[in-house]
Design a protein around this motif. Structure first.
Motif, PDB file in Angstrom:
ATOM      1  N   ARG A   1      97.819  36.648  43.391  1.00  0.00           N
ATOM      2  CA  ARG A   1      96.763  36.431  44.334  1.00  0.00           C
ATOM      3  C   ARG A   1      95.299  37.148  43.411  1.00  0.00           C
ATOM      4  NH1 ARG A   1      96.469  35.007  50.001  1.00  0.00           N
ATOM      5  NH2 ARG A   1      96.020  36.988  50.049  1.00  0.00           N
TER       6      ARG A   1
ATOM      7  N   PRO B   1     105.640  25.719  49.596  1.00  0.00           N
ATOM      8  CA  PRO B   1     104.762  26.611  50.262  1.00  0.00           C
ATOM      9  C   PRO B   1     105.038  28.503  50.428  1.00  0.00           C
ATOM     10  CG  PRO B   1     105.968  25.307  51.981  1.00  0.00           C
ATOM     11  CD  PRO B   1     106.720  24.961  50.028  1.00  0.00           C
TER      12      PRO B   1
ATOM     13  N   TYR C   1      94.373  29.269  43.027  1.00  0.00           N
ATOM     14  CA  TYR C   1      92.827  28.433  43.799  1.00  0.00           C
ATOM     15  C   TYR C   1      91.961  29.532  43.687  1.00  0.00           C
ATOM     16  CZ  TYR C   1      89.854  28.794  47.336  1.00  0.00           C
ATOM     17  OH  TYR C   1      89.013  28.650  48.765  1.00  0.00           O
ATOM     18  N   ALA C   2      91.849  31.330  43.409  1.00  0.00           N
ATOM     19  CA  ALA C   2      90.945  31.787  43.295  1.00  0.00           C
ATOM     20  C   ALA C   2      90.391  31.868  41.578  1.00  0.00           C
ATOM     21  CB  ALA C   2      91.157  33.248  43.469  1.00  0.00           C
TER      22      ALA C   2
ATOM     23  N   THR D   1     104.788  30.282  52.340  1.00  0.00           N
ATOM     24  CA  THR D   1     105.079  31.633  52.766  1.00  0.00           C
ATOM     25  C   THR D   1     107.294  31.009  53.528  1.00  0.00           C
ATOM     26  OG1 THR D   1     104.748  29.504  54.555  1.00  0.00           O
ATOM     27  CG2 THR D   1     103.260  30.930  54.549  1.00  0.00           C
TER      28      THR D   1
ATOM     29  N   PHE E   1      96.312  42.386  52.118  1.00  0.00           N
ATOM     30  CA  PHE E   1      95.970  43.404  53.476  1.00  0.00           C
ATOM     31  C   PHE E   1      98.199  43.754  53.825  1.00  0.00           C
ATOM     32  CE2 PHE E   1      93.168  39.911  51.901  1.00  0.00           C
ATOM     33  CZ  PHE E   1      92.388  40.555  52.887  1.00  0.00           C
TER      34      PHE E   1
ATOM     35  N   SER F   1      94.269  35.995  59.412  1.00  0.00           N
ATOM     36  CA  SER F   1      94.773  36.698  58.196  1.00  0.00           C
ATOM     37  C   SER F   1      94.007  35.882  57.156  1.00  0.00           C
ATOM     38  CB  SER F   1      96.306  37.377  58.191  1.00  0.00           C
ATOM     39  OG  SER F   1      96.971  35.739  59.081  1.00  0.00           O
ATOM     40  N   ILE F   2      94.481  34.598  57.720  1.00  0.00           N
ATOM     41  CA  ILE F   2      93.583  33.538  55.968  1.00  0.00           C
ATOM     42  C   ILE F   2      92.429  33.899  55.701  1.00  0.00           C
ATOM     43  CG2 ILE F   2      93.912  31.098  56.191  1.00  0.00           C
ATOM     44  CD1 ILE F   2      96.355  31.890  55.978  1.00  0.00           C
TER      45      ILE F   2
ATOM     46  N   TRP G   1     103.634  28.254  59.192  1.00  0.00           N
ATOM     47  CA  TRP G   1     103.114  28.745  58.152  1.00  0.00           C
ATOM     48  C   TRP G   1     103.036  30.403  58.409  1.00  0.00           C
ATOM     49  CZ3 TRP G   1     102.874  26.202  53.091  1.00  0.00           C
ATOM     50  CH2 TRP G   1     102.801  24.833  53.806  1.00  0.00           C
TER      51      TRP G   1
ATOM     52  N   GLN H   1      83.446  28.302  51.683  1.00  0.00           N
ATOM     53  CA  GLN H   1      84.759  27.737  50.812  1.00  0.00           C
ATOM     54  C   GLN H   1      85.881  28.055  51.752  1.00  0.00           C
ATOM     55  OE1 GLN H   1      83.707  29.600  47.824  1.00  0.00           O
ATOM     56  NE2 GLN H   1      83.465  28.687  46.471  1.00  0.00           N
TER      57      GLN H   1
ATOM     58  N   ASN I   1      99.655  37.310  53.665  1.00  0.00           N
ATOM     59  CA  ASN I   1      99.233  36.397  54.189  1.00  0.00           C
ATOM     60  C   ASN I   1      98.811  35.759  53.127  1.00  0.00           C
ATOM     61  OD1 ASN I   1      97.406  38.204  52.701  1.00  0.00           O
ATOM     62  ND2 ASN I   1      95.400  38.025  53.860  1.00  0.00           N
ATOM     63  N   PRO I   2      99.880  34.843  52.672  1.00  0.00           N
ATOM     64  CA  PRO I   2      99.524  33.742  51.694  1.00  0.00           C
ATOM     65  C   PRO I   2      98.612  32.495  52.117  1.00  0.00           C
ATOM     66  CG  PRO I   2     101.948  33.599  52.092  1.00  0.00           C
ATOM     67  CD  PRO I   2     101.445  35.038  52.840  1.00  0.00           C
ATOM     68  N   PHE I   3      97.820  32.285  51.716  1.00  0.00           N
ATOM     69  CA  PHE I   3      97.492  30.672  52.560  1.00  0.00           C
ATOM     70  C   PHE I   3      98.842  30.074  52.092  1.00  0.00           C
ATOM     71  CE2 PHE I   3      94.325  32.875  48.882  1.00  0.00           C
ATOM     72  CZ  PHE I   3      92.935  32.407  49.860  1.00  0.00           C
ATOM     73  N   PRO I   4      98.308  29.031  53.052  1.00  0.00           N
ATOM     74  CA  PRO I   4      99.089  27.804  53.642  1.00  0.00           C
ATOM     75  C   PRO I   4      98.944  26.421  52.411  1.00  0.00           C
ATOM     76  CG  PRO I   4      97.053  27.285  55.064  1.00  0.00           C
ATOM     77  CD  PRO I   4      97.220  29.296  54.267  1.00  0.00           C
ATOM     78  N   LYS I   5      99.596  27.525  51.328  1.00  0.00           N
ATOM     79  CA  LYS I   5      99.743  26.716  50.115  1.00  0.00           C
ATOM     80  C   LYS I   5     100.632  27.217  49.740  1.00  0.00           C
ATOM     81  CE  LYS I   5      94.236  26.707  49.599  1.00  0.00           C
ATOM     82  NZ  LYS I   5      93.957  25.326  50.066  1.00  0.00           N
TER      83      LYS I   5
ATOM     84  N   ALA J   1      92.226  37.192  53.651  1.00  0.00           N
ATOM     85  CA  ALA J   1      92.652  36.362  52.840  1.00  0.00           C
ATOM     86  C   ALA J   1      91.629  35.741  51.908  1.00  0.00           C
ATOM     87  CB  ALA J   1      94.072  36.352  52.978  1.00  0.00           C
TER      88      ALA J   1
ATOM     89  N   VAL K   1      89.066  37.394  47.680  1.00  0.00           N
ATOM     90  CA  VAL K   1      89.740  36.902  46.456  1.00  0.00           C
ATOM     91  C   VAL K   1      88.445  36.342  46.339  1.00  0.00           C
ATOM     92  CG1 VAL K   1      92.299  36.093  46.751  1.00  0.00           C
ATOM     93  CG2 VAL K   1      90.347  34.776  47.572  1.00  0.00           C
TER      94      VAL K   1
ATOM     95  N   HIS L   1      90.469  27.019  54.281  1.00  0.00           N
ATOM     96  CA  HIS L   1      91.376  27.391  54.518  1.00  0.00           C
ATOM     97  C   HIS L   1      91.506  26.907  55.574  1.00  0.00           C
ATOM     98  CE1 HIS L   1      92.347  29.255  50.561  1.00  0.00           C
ATOM     99  NE2 HIS L   1      90.999  29.670  50.534  1.00  0.00           N
TER     100      HIS L   1
ATOM    101  N   MET M   1      88.459  28.797  41.788  1.00  0.00           N
ATOM    102  CA  MET M   1      86.998  28.788  42.872  1.00  0.00           C
ATOM    103  C   MET M   1      85.911  30.020  41.819  1.00  0.00           C
ATOM    104  SD  MET M   1      86.641  30.536  46.137  1.00  0.00           S
ATOM    105  CE  MET M   1      87.090  32.171  45.765  1.00  0.00           C
ATOM    106  N   HIS M   2      86.475  30.639  40.971  1.00  0.00           N
ATOM    107  CA  HIS M   2      85.353  31.415  40.336  1.00  0.00           C
ATOM    108  C   HIS M   2      85.292  31.081  39.694  1.00  0.00           C
ATOM    109  CE1 HIS M   2      85.209  34.339  43.580  1.00  0.00           C
ATOM    110  NE2 HIS M   2      86.590  34.657  43.432  1.00  0.00           N
TER     111      HIS M   2
END
Lengths: 288, 388
Positions: A197, A181, A143-144, A183, A127, B271-272, B388, B285, A131-135, B275, B279, B290, A147-148
């Motif tokens: 990602r 993190p 993660y992805a 971020t 994007f 944006s979260i 974040w 999910q 916008n990384p995940f807050p992880k 994102a 993916v 998230h 998940m898949h």
């Protein structure tokens, strides 16, 4: 470098759409000699409305595999909207109506049977704003695939995270702080994390929506180098406001204006010898 | 030519005066509010703190054969009206439990009657002059004093003020709130998730939204009527129990939880979501992995505040019969129970003046719990709030 043969006929989508077998109106007529010629995505007569307003008008476009295709054009011309059609992110916006064909791997992505989750598994996205995940950095990448169900064993995940981060050119910078993190990284690093990602699930196509517009020039250059490297493995479609960027990174460039593809061509041909007045004006900076 | 500074300043003077005036007015309002708060707390503390002390007197207890039949006989006649009748009633039982007591006479500190307690605290009491003289003599001998009132925290309600305690009501409040939490938290959060993340924006969902917002402003007694009509009369839930009270309060808490959850969900940046969709997350999910984790602190804060509100609620519980006289500390969801504010309400209606301090003491306990709950909400928000 300008010794590429330039097509005789100008490209215009306004001549009306053609039946599926024939070459698309919007297809480029000259190509890089070393470029791949297999189609990744075939778009025919794609129209899109936001409520009453038509945002895309009869788009015809062929995207070639393992190339970088840049979408340029003034603000509001529909290039980002078009990009989001390719992984059906427009589904998230209420009141959007789409007709026309977006074909990938022999399937219409808009058909009822097509699962948008499966589509987005094969068409990743980066994007405008990182916008990384807050992880943690690690979790962002892992993660992805997890998940898949691409990986489950811890060592496999570790390996995959490392490979994705290496491919995104971020490994050396973050290998000692994988569990901090995402971020906490700088903007450019965050964007490369987002790229890691996206490539972690081994998609076919990566969509990039102005990936460098929020970044400083050095980070931008890093990302551009990365795109050049990643096109060995992936088909990249990028939206950019920056003409020089399109000229630097893209093999093909499509010029959008008011919801139409005005011109689509080999990048070098497009920039050295635009066929339409609008494209020429835009490229030479007379408006836009 | 532009205006010189002095001229502009002259024009500005009125505007500056006006803003200064407004500043003083608003500071005055704040000061007044603070003053009321201080007065309220001071009044409650002055009236309520004595409730945490209770008079005890040292008397000779004669564990005779007669006393096991007639407990009054265990103490001498002159101090008989000064000893709590509730204490005397326990004597035969204690003698049965400890047979070696029989036939002995011991000096013991015993719970004094509520009137003695009031007299020792300097309040108006119904003691006769002769009785007052006895108390004065005992006090002079160091045989009458105020001690920490454990009874207040370990026993249920009683008609004898010296035996009345808050424990049954506190237990009732805990059980009721557990029911409320168990019902309203999952339903409220899932409703908010549906409305915010899944529902299309159409007339129906707009109507639901408006109604939920209105629900939060409905007088609480109507929820009591609803609880009475639906839970007790239709579903046959036993009245006066923590179950029915909890369900009724859950109705009241639901809109608070829904609204705060929606606000928390809305504050999660799009944006979260993009994102996650990008993916290849399914909608659920996206929410589970998230959005909800990011919204959790806000959801918790809203829920705790909703619960605190429910905890202070009396009106709907009166309707479902939770203003009951509960002498024993219960532990069951389906037995009659009462709650802290209802207990305070009951004590406030007692004619005996000794209950005034019980009322204030109960309010202090309720306030302490409420402040603890709200402080927990603030701490949780601070602790889990992540930028974040």
């Amino acid at each position: 470098m300008m010794n590429i043969q330039v097509a005789e006929r100008s490209v215009s989508p306004m001549t009306g759409h053609q039946s599926k077998g024939e070459p698309a109106v919007g297809a480029p007529v000259t190509r890089n000699e070393e470029a791949h010629h297999e189609l990744a995505i075939r778009v025919r007569d794609l129209n899109l409305w936001y409520g009453q307003a038509q945002a895309l008008k009869s788009i015809n476009l062929d995207v070639y595999q393992k190339n970088v295709t840049a979408l340029i054009g003034p603000s509001g011309c529909g290039k980002s909207t078009f990009l989001r059609c390719l992984n059906r992110m427009n589904d998230l916006i209420p009141g959007v109506r789409i007709d026309g064909l977006v074909e990938m791997d022999g399937r219409d992505v808009n058909e009822a049977k097509m699962d948008e989750v499966a589509l987005r598994r094969r068409v990743g996205m980066v994007f405008q704003k990182p916008n990384p995940f807050p992880k943690s950095i690690y979790e962002n990448v892992a993660y992805a695939p997890r998940m898949h169900d691409l990986v489950s064993r811890k060592t496999d995940v570790d390996e995959l995270v490392e490979r994705a981060l290496r491919d995104a050119g971020l490994w050396e910078e973050v290998k000692d702080k994988l569990h901090q993190p995402g971020t906490s990284l700088s903007g450019g690093q965050q964007q490369r994390l987002c790229i890691a990602r996206a490539i972690a699930v081994q998609p076919d196509v990566i969509l990039m929506d102005e990936p460098t517009s929020a970044l400083d020039p050095i980070s931008t250059a890093t990302i551009e180098d990365l795109m050049d490297k990643l096109k060995q493995q992936f088909t990249i479609i990028t939206v950019t406001h920056n003409m020089q960027q399109a000229a630097r990174v893209a093999d093909y460039t499509a010029f959008f204006h008011l919801g139409e593809v005005v011109e689509y061509n080999d990048t070098q041909a497009m920039f050295s010898n635009p066929h339409t007045k609008k494209a020429e004006d835009y490229i030479t900076g007379r408006y836009g | 030519m532009s205006q010189p500074f002095d001229e502009i300043s002259a024009q500005l003077r009125r505007r500056h005066r006006k803003s200064a005036r407004l500043k003083w007015i608003s500071m005055g309002a704040l000061g007044l509010a603070g003053l009321f708060l201080v007065l309220f707390f001071a009044d409650m503390l002055v009236k309520g703190l004595p409730a945490f002390q209770q008079a005890r007197i040292q008397v000779e207890v004669d564990y005779s054969e007669r006393a096991s039949q007639l407990p009054l006989a265990a103490v001498q006649e002159n101090v008989r009206p000064l000893v709590s009748r509730g204490y005397l009633r326990l004597i035969p039982g204690r003698m049965d439990d400890n047979p070696e007591l029989l036939g002995t006479t011991r000096m013991e500190w015993v719970l004094a009657d509520g009137q003695v307690d009031q007299y020792l605290k300097g309040h108006h009491s119904k003691l006769r002059d002769s009785e007052q003289a006895v108390v004065d003599r005992l006090a002079a001998q160091g045989r009458a004093e105020l001690r920490f009132n454990t009874t207040f925290f370990t026993r249920g309600d009683s008609k004898m003020p010296e035996l009345a305690g808050i424990a049954a009501a506190a237990m009732g409040t805990v059980l009721t709130l557990l029911v409320t939490l168990a019902v309203s938290f999952p339903i409220g959060v899932m409703t908010a998730v549906y409305l915010e993340e899944f529902a299309p924006d159409n007339r129906v969902t707009q109507l639901i939204e408006i109604n939920i917002n209105n629900l939060a402003a409905i007088p609480s007694i109507l929820f009591g009527l609803l609880g009475l009509a639906i839970f007790i009369n239709f579903f046959g839930v036993p009245r006066s129990t923590p179950v029915v009270g909890g369900l009724t309060l859950a109705l009241m808490t639901l809109p608070v939880i829904i609204i705060s959850t929606r606000t928390a969900l809305r504050s999660v940046p799009d944006s979260i979501r993009h994102a996650a969709f990008g993916v290849g997350c399914s909608r659920w999910q996206v929410v589970r992995d998230h959005v909800l984790p990011l919204a959790m602190p806000g959801i918790m804060t809203g829920s705790i505040i909703g619960l605190a509100q429910a905890m202070g609620e009396t009106a709907p519980l009166i309707i479902v019969g939770m203003v009951a006289f509960i002498p024993d500390v219960g532990g069951s969801f389906t037995e009659a129970a009462t709650v802290l504010p209802a207990q305070i309400f009951t004590w406030a209606g007692e004619p005996d003046r000794a209950f005034i301090e019980k009322t204030s003491g109960g309010i202090l306990v309720l306030l302490a719990v409420l402040i603890t709950l709200n402080a927990t909400a603030v701490v949780m928000r601070k602790k889990f709030e992540r930028r974040w």
